[in-house]
Scaffold this motif. Structure first.
Motif, short mmCIF file in Angstrom:
data_model
loop_
_atom_site.label_atom_id
_atom_site.label_comp_id
_atom_site.label_asym_id
_atom_site.label_seq_id
_atom_site.Cartn_x
_atom_site.Cartn_y
_atom_site.Cartn_z
N VAL A 30 32.22 -12.53 -87.88
CA VAL A 30 31.21 -12.02 -86.96
C VAL A 30 29.86 -12.47 -87.50
CG1 VAL A 30 30.17 -9.90 -86.03
CG2 VAL A 30 32.65 -10.02 -86.39
N LEU A 31 28.89 -12.67 -86.62
CA LEU A 31 27.55 -13.05 -87.08
C LEU A 31 26.93 -11.92 -87.87
CD1 LEU A 31 25.85 -14.89 -84.08
CD2 LEU A 31 26.80 -15.88 -86.17
N ARG A 32 26.18 -12.31 -88.94
CA ARG A 32 25.45 -11.34 -89.74
C ARG A 32 24.05 -11.88 -90.01
NH1 ARG A 32 27.26 -7.96 -95.09
NH2 ARG A 32 26.03 -6.15 -94.49
N CYS A 33 23.07 -11.01 -89.91
CA CYS A 33 21.68 -11.39 -90.15
C CYS A 33 21.43 -11.48 -91.65
CB CYS A 33 20.74 -10.36 -89.51
SG CYS A 33 19.00 -10.73 -89.78
N ALA A 34 20.89 -12.61 -92.09
CA ALA A 34 20.57 -12.81 -93.50
C ALA A 34 19.37 -11.97 -93.93
CB ALA A 34 20.32 -14.28 -93.78
N ASP A 35 18.53 -11.55 -92.99
CA ASP A 35 17.33 -10.79 -93.33
C ASP A 35 17.60 -9.29 -93.46
OD1 ASP A 35 15.23 -12.90 -93.39
OD2 ASP A 35 15.96 -13.21 -91.35
N CYS A 36 18.25 -8.69 -92.47
CA CYS A 36 18.46 -7.23 -92.51
C CYS A 36 19.92 -6.83 -92.67
CB CYS A 36 17.87 -6.58 -91.26
SG CYS A 36 18.80 -6.91 -89.73
N ILE A 46 19.40 -14.28 -81.81
CA ILE A 46 18.38 -13.50 -82.52
C ILE A 46 18.97 -12.15 -82.90
CG2 ILE A 46 16.12 -12.36 -82.28
CD1 ILE A 46 15.38 -14.58 -80.30
N CYS A 47 18.64 -11.66 -84.09
CA CYS A 47 19.08 -10.33 -84.52
C CYS A 47 18.38 -9.28 -83.66
CB CYS A 47 18.74 -10.12 -85.99
SG CYS A 47 19.14 -8.45 -86.57
N PRO A 48 19.13 -8.35 -83.06
CA PRO A 48 18.52 -7.33 -82.21
C PRO A 48 17.75 -6.27 -83.02
CG PRO A 48 20.87 -6.94 -82.39
CD PRO A 48 20.60 -8.24 -83.07
N VAL A 49 17.94 -6.22 -84.33
CA VAL A 49 17.27 -5.23 -85.16
C VAL A 49 15.93 -5.74 -85.68
CG1 VAL A 49 17.44 -3.89 -87.31
CG2 VAL A 49 19.41 -4.07 -85.77
N CYS A 50 15.95 -6.91 -86.34
CA CYS A 50 14.73 -7.42 -86.98
C CYS A 50 14.10 -8.60 -86.24
CB CYS A 50 14.99 -7.77 -88.44
SG CYS A 50 15.98 -9.25 -88.69
N GLN A 51 14.75 -9.06 -85.19
CA GLN A 51 14.25 -10.16 -84.35
C GLN A 51 14.20 -11.51 -85.07
OE1 GLN A 51 13.82 -9.27 -81.02
NE2 GLN A 51 14.62 -7.39 -81.86
N GLN A 52 14.90 -11.66 -86.18
CA GLN A 52 14.94 -12.92 -86.90
C GLN A 52 16.09 -13.78 -86.38
OE1 GLN A 52 12.50 -13.87 -89.15
NE2 GLN A 52 11.58 -11.98 -88.36
N MET A 53 16.01 -15.07 -86.68
CA MET A 53 17.02 -16.01 -86.20
C MET A 53 17.94 -16.51 -87.32
SD MET A 53 14.62 -18.14 -83.55
CE MET A 53 15.93 -19.25 -83.11
#
Length: 136
Positions: A30-36, A46-53
């Motif tokens: 599953v996709l995981r955001c590296a930032d949050c 785009i991450c729906p939590v922190c808006q990073q790509m």
């Protein structure tokens, strides 16, 4: 014969290929955001939590809990084995990280909300469809 043998296959593209082919190694990704570190499904740019790509596929445990279930008795396509259980499962990694899937390997009347399940895969052509079985 599995009822999935007649399920229409997803169209693979650069955004979802990792998800539909990760079963080749026996691991659901599953996709995981590296930032949050938020898990994102279905795949999004785009991450729906922190808006990073900065999203990348990562392996999940494959363990989940059945959140909803319905038993399908209708033959929508000739040759489908009936009945079958359609379920929404929540993956252990994060509240709200859910998949719509099938629960297989058990009589459909035994599938219940709250049951623990684990991922399995049905290989068809160039995809590995994630299905779930009861966790032992």
């Amino acid at each position: 014969m599995s009822h999935l043998s007649f399920t229409p296959l997803p169209q693979l593209d650069d955004a979802n290929r990792f998800f539909w082919t990760s079963g080749q190694t026996g691991t659901l990704q599953v996709l995981r955001c590296a930032d949050c570190e938020h898990w994102v499904h279905p795949p999004a740019p785009i991450c729906p939590v922190c808006q990073q790509m900065h999203l990348a596929p990562a392996a999940v445990s494959g363990m989940a809990t059945v959140q909803a279930v319905t038993i399908n008795h209708q033959s929508w396509v000739p040759g489908i084995e009936l009945p079958y259980a359609i379920a929404i499962v929540e993956l252990d990694e994060q509240p709200g990280l859910r998949l719509t899937t099938n629960v297989v390997g058990v009589p459909v009347e035994q599938v219940q909300i709250g049951q623990r399940v684990r991922v399995a895969f049905e290989h068809r052509e160039d995809v590995w469809l994630p299905v779930f079985t009861l966790a032992l």
